[in-house]
Design a protein around this motif. Sequence first.
Motif, PDB file in Angstrom:
ATOM      1  N   ASN A  30     -13.929  -6.723   6.235  1.00  0.00           N
ATOM      2  CA  ASN A  30     -13.709  -7.744   7.250  1.00  0.00           C
ATOM      3  C   ASN A  30     -12.290  -8.300   7.167  1.00  0.00           C
ATOM      4  OD1 ASN A  30     -15.180  -9.015   9.412  1.00  0.00           O
ATOM      5  ND2 ASN A  30     -15.106 -10.937   8.266  1.00  0.00           N
ATOM      6  N   VAL A  31     -11.838  -8.558   5.960  1.00  0.00           N
ATOM      7  CA  VAL A  31     -10.493  -9.105   5.772  1.00  0.00           C
ATOM      8  C   VAL A  31      -9.430  -8.081   6.161  1.00  0.00           C
ATOM      9  CG1 VAL A  31      -8.855  -9.987   4.061  1.00  0.00           C
ATOM     10  CG2 VAL A  31     -11.249 -10.702   3.978  1.00  0.00           C
ATOM     11  N   GLN A  32      -9.694  -6.818   5.898  1.00  0.00           N
ATOM     12  CA  GLN A  32      -8.724  -5.776   6.231  1.00  0.00           C
ATOM     13  C   GLN A  32      -8.530  -5.611   7.730  1.00  0.00           C
ATOM     14  OE1 GLN A  32     -10.383  -2.485   4.015  1.00  0.00           O
ATOM     15  NE2 GLN A  32      -9.012  -2.818   2.273  1.00  0.00           N
ATOM     16  N   ARG A  33      -9.424  -6.147   8.533  1.00  0.00           N
ATOM     17  CA  ARG A  33      -9.215  -6.132   9.974  1.00  0.00           C
ATOM     18  C   ARG A  33      -8.118  -7.108  10.388  1.00  0.00           C
ATOM     19  NH1 ARG A  33     -15.120  -6.321   9.881  1.00  0.00           N
ATOM     20  NH2 ARG A  33     -15.952  -4.241  10.347  1.00  0.00           N
ATOM     21  N   VAL A  34      -7.799  -8.046   9.484  1.00  0.00           N
ATOM     22  CA  VAL A  34      -6.780  -9.050   9.761  1.00  0.00           C
ATOM     23  C   VAL A  34      -5.513  -8.786   8.960  1.00  0.00           C
ATOM     24  CG1 VAL A  34      -6.227 -11.517   9.690  1.00  0.00           C
ATOM     25  CG2 VAL A  34      -8.559 -10.763  10.221  1.00  0.00           C
ATOM     26  N   ILE A  35      -5.678  -8.491   7.682  1.00  0.00           N
ATOM     27  CA  ILE A  35      -4.548  -8.324   6.765  1.00  0.00           C
ATOM     28  C   ILE A  35      -4.251  -6.837   6.602  1.00  0.00           C
ATOM     29  CG2 ILE A  35      -3.664  -8.815   4.467  1.00  0.00           C
ATOM     30  CD1 ILE A  35      -4.155 -11.303   6.180  1.00  0.00           C
ATOM     31  N   LYS A 185      -3.301 -14.790 -10.049  1.00  0.00           N
ATOM     32  CA  LYS A 185      -2.113 -15.114  -9.261  1.00  0.00           C
ATOM     33  C   LYS A 185      -1.661 -13.820  -8.604  1.00  0.00           C
ATOM     34  CE  LYS A 185       2.577 -17.021  -9.516  1.00  0.00           C
ATOM     35  NZ  LYS A 185       3.614 -17.569 -10.432  1.00  0.00           N
ATOM     36  N   LEU A 186      -1.585 -13.848  -7.271  1.00  0.00           N
ATOM     37  CA  LEU A 186      -1.295 -12.638  -6.511  1.00  0.00           C
ATOM     38  C   LEU A 186       0.004 -12.771  -5.731  1.00  0.00           C
ATOM     39  CD1 LEU A 186      -4.842 -11.955  -4.997  1.00  0.00           C
ATOM     40  CD2 LEU A 186      -3.855 -10.967  -7.072  1.00  0.00           C
ATOM     41  N   HIS A 187       0.681 -11.648  -5.546  1.00  0.00           N
ATOM     42  CA  HIS A 187       1.869 -11.564  -4.705  1.00  0.00           C
ATOM     43  C   HIS A 187       1.596 -10.519  -3.630  1.00  0.00           C
ATOM     44  CE1 HIS A 187       4.294 -13.813  -7.691  1.00  0.00           C
ATOM     45  NE2 HIS A 187       3.552 -13.161  -8.566  1.00  0.00           N
ATOM     46  N   LEU A 188       2.017 -10.805  -2.403  1.00  0.00           N
ATOM     47  CA  LEU A 188       1.762  -9.887  -1.299  1.00  0.00           C
ATOM     48  C   LEU A 188       2.948  -8.963  -1.030  1.00  0.00           C
ATOM     49  CD1 LEU A 188      -0.115 -12.213   1.234  1.00  0.00           C
ATOM     50  CD2 LEU A 188      -1.026 -10.833  -0.635  1.00  0.00           C
ATOM     51  N   GLY A 189       4.146  -9.506  -0.949  1.00  0.00           N
ATOM     52  CA  GLY A 189       5.327  -8.695  -0.668  1.00  0.00           C
ATOM     53  C   GLY A 189       5.449  -8.355   0.804  1.00  0.00           C
ATOM     54  N   TYR A 190       6.604  -7.803   1.157  1.00  0.00           N
ATOM     55  CA  TYR A 190       6.822  -7.403   2.542  1.00  0.00           C
ATOM     56  C   TYR A 190       6.082  -6.112   2.857  1.00  0.00           C
ATOM     57  CZ  TYR A 190      10.671 -10.791   2.825  1.00  0.00           C
ATOM     58  OH  TYR A 190      11.418 -11.934   2.831  1.00  0.00           O
ATOM     59  N   PRO A 191       5.584  -5.968   4.088  1.00  0.00           N
ATOM     60  CA  PRO A 191       4.920  -4.710   4.467  1.00  0.00           C
ATOM     61  C   PRO A 191       5.952  -3.609   4.699  1.00  0.00           C
ATOM     62  CG  PRO A 191       5.058  -6.173   6.356  1.00  0.00           C
ATOM     63  CD  PRO A 191       5.574  -6.963   5.180  1.00  0.00           C
ATOM     64  N   ASP A 192       5.499  -2.353   4.624  1.00  0.00           N
ATOM     65  CA  ASP A 192       6.400  -1.268   4.994  1.00  0.00           C
ATOM     66  C   ASP A 192       6.483  -1.202   6.518  1.00  0.00           C
ATOM     67  OD1 ASP A 192       4.132   0.115   5.959  1.00  0.00           O
ATOM     68  OD2 ASP A 192       3.871   1.187   4.070  1.00  0.00           O
ATOM     69  N   GLU A 193       7.320  -0.311   7.043  1.00  0.00           N
ATOM     70  CA  GLU A 193       7.579  -0.294   8.481  1.00  0.00           C
ATOM     71  C   GLU A 193       6.308  -0.027   9.287  1.00  0.00           C
ATOM     72  OE1 GLU A 193      10.757   2.271   9.556  1.00  0.00           O
ATOM     73  OE2 GLU A 193      12.235   1.265   8.264  1.00  0.00           O
ATOM     74  N   ALA A 194       5.503   0.924   8.823  1.00  0.00           N
ATOM     75  CA  ALA A 194       4.282   1.261   9.569  1.00  0.00           C
ATOM     76  C   ALA A 194       3.314   0.089   9.595  1.00  0.00           C
ATOM     77  CB  ALA A 194       3.624   2.493   8.959  1.00  0.00           C
ATOM     78  N   ASP A 195       3.123  -0.572   8.435  1.00  0.00           N
ATOM     79  CA  ASP A 195       2.207  -1.711   8.376  1.00  0.00           C
ATOM     80  C   ASP A 195       2.722  -2.872   9.220  1.00  0.00           C
ATOM     81  OD1 ASP A 195       0.388  -0.445   6.747  1.00  0.00           O
ATOM     82  OD2 ASP A 195       1.307  -1.154   4.883  1.00  0.00           O
ATOM     83  N   GLU A 196       4.045  -3.101   9.192  1.00  0.00           N
ATOM     84  CA  GLU A 196       4.595  -4.200   9.979  1.00  0.00           C
ATOM     85  C   GLU A 196       4.429  -3.928  11.474  1.00  0.00           C
ATOM     86  OE1 GLU A 196       8.419  -7.224   9.976  1.00  0.00           O
ATOM     87  OE2 GLU A 196       8.383  -5.482   8.652  1.00  0.00           O
TER      88      GLU A 196
END
Length: 321
Positions: A30-35, A185-196
Amino acid sequence: MTDTTNQAAAPAVEDAVDAAGETARDVIDNVQRVIVGNDEAIEHLVTALLGGGHVLLEDVPGVGKTMLARAVAESFDCSFKRVQFTPDLLPADITGANVYNQQSGEFEFRPGPVFGNVVLGDEINRAPPKTQAALLEAMEEEQVTVDGTTHSVPDPFIVIATQNSIERERTYELPAAELDRFMLKLHLGYPDEADEATVIDRAVGGHAIDDVEPVATAADLLDARATTADVAVSEPVRAYVTRLATYTREHARLGASPRGSIALVRAAQGRAVLDSRSYVVPDDVQAAASVVLPHRMQTDPGADDADAIVSEALETVPVEE
């Protein structure tokens, strides 16, 4: 890698683990539909929920920290509260306060936003330490004391906090005692080009978060947590966790606390449930260590940072002795 000391669990236990694992995987889907592009972070967060822990999300602005917290919260059919931390926020703004009722002539407790099943503390490091400390009792003991009276928070109770890692001059460091109360404690980071590109596509015409529907109830989460707590942790695995914690204490100015060792075991149990397994293996511990231990540690200037020390521990500490 497997643990040869494990024995087959009773069918009822296996059924409970399968049900809990299915609940966890439904929430992840469910979360992966958003993130987009943070599958590992999502899995870590859900395993923390299974293990009864709280989660701190730290990263630069705009990478989806708040959206991730909201998506997880809205995947459960339970109460959700949000606190926007600001420099002028007071402890009573979080915990609530006793207010005089003119009609009854008595003081009545009006609960603050901490009285929710899922509490989002947005940009928690923008508030001063005294205000941050208002969460400590709730996070550790699941209760709040106001004017000498103790009030229980709802069950389940989860704090998902975000913090800004850039504007240090306009924020406050979280006290070590508060950091230690976050399981992960989690870090997300920038998405790659395809994900963005996918993120942008989903944002056109509205945001996917607006369409998130619950896929589990508070009772489902409580059942999954009870099952997770019963996941078997053999003596060799417990000893391995202890050796990892000891390594951090020997190689850092402040190493992982016993609370950190317990958090690592609980996160590993959550990882086992996610795999529908009724026992913990060393792989579960190793998968969780990098997000459970570093934020509890402090290192001297010029020495290896906490992440490097944990990586060294995983490489050098033997699984069995």
